[in-house]
Scaffold this motif. Structure first.
Motif, PDB file in Angstrom:
ATOM      1  N   LEU A 192       2.720   4.244   9.909  1.00 34.99           N
ATOM      2  CA  LEU A 192       1.706   3.269   9.484  1.00 34.99           C
ATOM      3  C   LEU A 192       1.891   2.886   8.017  1.00 34.99           C
ATOM      4  CD1 LEU A 192      -1.436   4.724  11.289  1.00 34.99           C
ATOM      5  CD2 LEU A 192      -0.032   2.777  11.983  1.00 34.99           C
ATOM      6  N   LEU A 193       2.177   3.880   7.179  1.00 40.93           N
ATOM      7  CA  LEU A 193       2.372   3.600   5.762  1.00 40.93           C
ATOM      8  C   LEU A 193       3.569   2.681   5.549  1.00 40.93           C
ATOM      9  CD1 LEU A 193       1.847   4.024   2.749  1.00 40.93           C
ATOM     10  CD2 LEU A 193       3.263   6.098   2.877  1.00 40.93           C
ATOM     11  N   MET A 194       4.713   3.003   6.175  1.00 45.59           N
ATOM     12  CA  MET A 194       5.905   2.168   6.007  1.00 45.59           C
ATOM     13  C   MET A 194       5.701   0.782   6.599  1.00 45.59           C
ATOM     14  SD  MET A 194       9.001   4.897   6.600  1.00 45.59           S
ATOM     15  CE  MET A 194       8.791   6.578   5.992  1.00 45.59           C
ATOM     16  N   GLY A 195       4.976   0.721   7.720  1.00 47.60           N
ATOM     17  CA  GLY A 195       4.658  -0.581   8.303  1.00 47.60           C
ATOM     18  C   GLY A 195       3.850  -1.437   7.337  1.00 47.60           C
ATOM     19  N   ILE A 196       2.860  -0.832   6.682  1.00 54.09           N
ATOM     20  CA  ILE A 196       2.033  -1.550   5.707  1.00 54.09           C
ATOM     21  C   ILE A 196       2.875  -2.020   4.524  1.00 54.09           C
ATOM     22  CG2 ILE A 196       0.178  -1.264   4.008  1.00 54.09           C
ATOM     23  CD1 ILE A 196      -1.139   0.673   6.019  1.00 54.09           C
ATOM     24  N   LEU A 197       3.752  -1.145   4.034  1.00 57.70           N
ATOM     25  CA  LEU A 197       4.591  -1.496   2.886  1.00 57.70           C
ATOM     26  C   LEU A 197       5.553  -2.631   3.228  1.00 57.70           C
ATOM     27  CD1 LEU A 197       5.346   2.094   1.536  1.00 57.70           C
ATOM     28  CD2 LEU A 197       3.811   0.403   0.540  1.00 57.70           C
ATOM     29  N   VAL A 198       6.087  -2.627   4.460  1.00 54.26           N
ATOM     30  CA  VAL A 198       6.988  -3.707   4.883  1.00 54.26           C
ATOM     31  C   VAL A 198       6.212  -5.014   5.013  1.00 54.26           C
ATOM     32  CG1 VAL A 198       8.429  -4.570   6.772  1.00 54.26           C
ATOM     33  CG2 VAL A 198       8.673  -2.205   6.011  1.00 54.26           C
TER      34      VAL A 198
END
Length: 493
Positions: free
Chosen positions: A215-221
């Motif tokens: 979820l964190l990496m998805g948000i950052l992308v």
């Protein structure tokens, strides 16, 4: 009067670097390449932990020890050292010579094949000798141009399917390594082969950390944050360390499903140590032919060659398309040089007892971070060489913190499905089989083989046999033999 700040002129060394690696030409920057190379290393670093667990053993008395025909083992510490050494050298060589951001390390398919199928028939040095022969054959096929010709003969739709299949494959690897998807034991008496977490729930702290990371990496992308994947891996690793410090989760060791799969995120007692490289040169080139006979050893080599040949080719197809380096037909520039260096990875890997080294699909994480040139590979390679000395330190990053990057990258790669015309069933079925076979069988080569065979069969059935490139006929026939190698071996022994 306002003073205008002048942009500093690039130095001679920076211009040379830019010109050699074509950094500006490919729309990148030195910082972007360094960041991408670092992310690729973090995404690949688990191989220095996992390869020794597959090939090596702590003791011949262990129940799961990987012993050869004479009962000998490869010590885990020594395998870890040569794994990092070869990955470092080959990644640097591939970056400098081929100028692609595709990291190289011990291939998971080949090392499993060695440990499970080949080593029990021969000694470890003899098994590594077969890997060296496999690499020499691969290099010869690349030098003659045959390997490049096969690559160019693959239809555009199948190249797209290979890229999509690889995206699904690496995402599935991430899900499984993090414990989000687990195999249900046969004793459960169910027809469902896999399930969600533990008994259908996220029942382990490491898996919860993985979900946070996705979820964190998805948000950052989504927010287009520079270095998003790297930031995500670092933050998730910190969270994992906090979870371990508070809840004392411990290692899974293949027994406790609630534990960390590989590395436990805790500071080790020793930060650095000298690597033991005594396995370098420990191989017997023709010993296996004497031990099991020429025909049986030749079949083992054939299996290695076919798996190596198409695993790397499929991976480079997918990574090249993802990096925007492929042309409209999916072909890569200077492919011949890349295939020669990649083939040399098997020679060097076998010669060092690290198993065959090949292009790593996890490089997609670095590409998603912006890596476009071989400079990123040089960074990755240097970090692997440092990892020889810092194995205790880098192993702090658990696979649950790196696996989210694979899932996010898989989501990015699957977008290439738009290049497949599913309105033509003669294309749709081979493409579909290619895509689903890779994750379902944990093999890129299997997916390519099934796709090629079905493509040729449907082309013949549709009256389009003349449109099939002659090399596809040859490759499809070789894959038929590859899938039947078990019965063939049983028939002659």
């Amino acid at each position: 009067m306002a003073v205008t700040e002048k942009t500093p002129e690039p130095t001679k060394s920076s211009r040379l670097l830019d010109n050699y690696f074509k950094i500006t030409e490919r729309g990148s920057s030195v910082g972007q390449e360094v960041r991408g190379g670092l992310v690729t290393f973090v995404a690949m670093a688990y191989i220095v932990v996992l390869n020794p667990l597959i090939l090596g053993s702590f003791s011949a008395d262990d129940a799961a020890a990987k012993t050869d025909v004479l009962g000998n083992i490869l010590p885990v510490g020594q395998v870890a050292a040569v794994t990092a050494l070869v990955a470092g050298l080959m990644s640097i060589a591939f970056g400098i010579i081929a100028n692609y951001p595709f990291g190289i390390a011990a291939g998971l398919g080949i090392n499993s094949l060695l440990a499970v199928s080949i080593a029990p028939q021969v000694t470890w040095p003899e098994a590594m000798g077969l890997v060296v022969i496999d690499g020499l054959i691969i290099v010869a096929l690349a030098v003659t141009g045959f390997r490049t010709a096969v690559f160019n003969a693959i239809p555009r739709e199948l190249k797209a399917a290979i890229a999509v299949g690889i995206g699904m494959f690496i995402a599935f690897i991430g899900l499984v390594d993090a414990g989000f998807v687990r195999r249900i034991p046969d004793a459960a008496g169910t027809t469902v082969p896999v399930g969600l977490g533990i008994n259908g729930s996220i029942g382990a702290w490491p898996t919860a950390v993985f979900v946070f990371g996705v979820l964190l990496m998805g948000i950052l992308v989504v927010r287009k944050v520079r270095g998003g994947l790297l930031i995500g891996i670092v933050v998730t690793t910190v969270l994992a360390a906090i979870v371990e410090a508070v809840f004392h989760v411990g290692a899974s060791k293949g027994v406790d499903p609630t534990g960390w799969n590989l590395a436990v995120p805790a500071m080790p007692d020793v930060l650095a140590q000298l690597p033991d490289l005594s396995l370098v040169g420990e191989f017997s080139l023709f010993g296996a032919f004497t031990r099991v006979g020429v025909l049986a050893a030749s079949l083992l080599v054939f299996t290695l060659v076919l798996a190596n040949f198409f695993d790397a080719m499929g991976t480079m197809t997918g990574l090249g398309k993802e990096a925007g380096l492929a042309d409209k037909d999916g072909n890569l520039p200077d492919m011949g040089k890349a295939l020669i260096v990649e083939g040399a990875g098997a020679v060097v890997g076998g010669g060092a007892s690290a198993s065959s080294n090949t292009v790593f699909v996890d490089s997609a994480a670095g590409i998603a971070e912006g890596a476009r040139t071989g400079l990123a590979n040089v960074v990755t390679g240097l970090l692997f060489l440092a990892a020889m000395f810092l194995t205790p330190l880098y192993s702090v990053v658990p696979i649950e913190a790196a696996a989210p990057a694979l899932v996010v990258v898989g989501a990015l790669m699957i977008g290439q499905v738009r290049d497949i015309d599913f309105g033509k069933f003669s294309v749709a079925l081979p493409a579909f089989l290619t895509i689903v076979t890779m994750p379902f069988t944990y093999s890129i080569a299997n997916g390519i083989g099934v796709g090629f065979i079905s493509y040729v069969v449907l082309a013949v059935a549709g009256g389009n046999a003349k449109k099939v490139h002659p090399l596809l006929w040859v490759v499809a026939a070789l894959f038929v033999a590859f899938f039947a190698v078990g019965p063939i071996t049983d028939a002659i022994t």
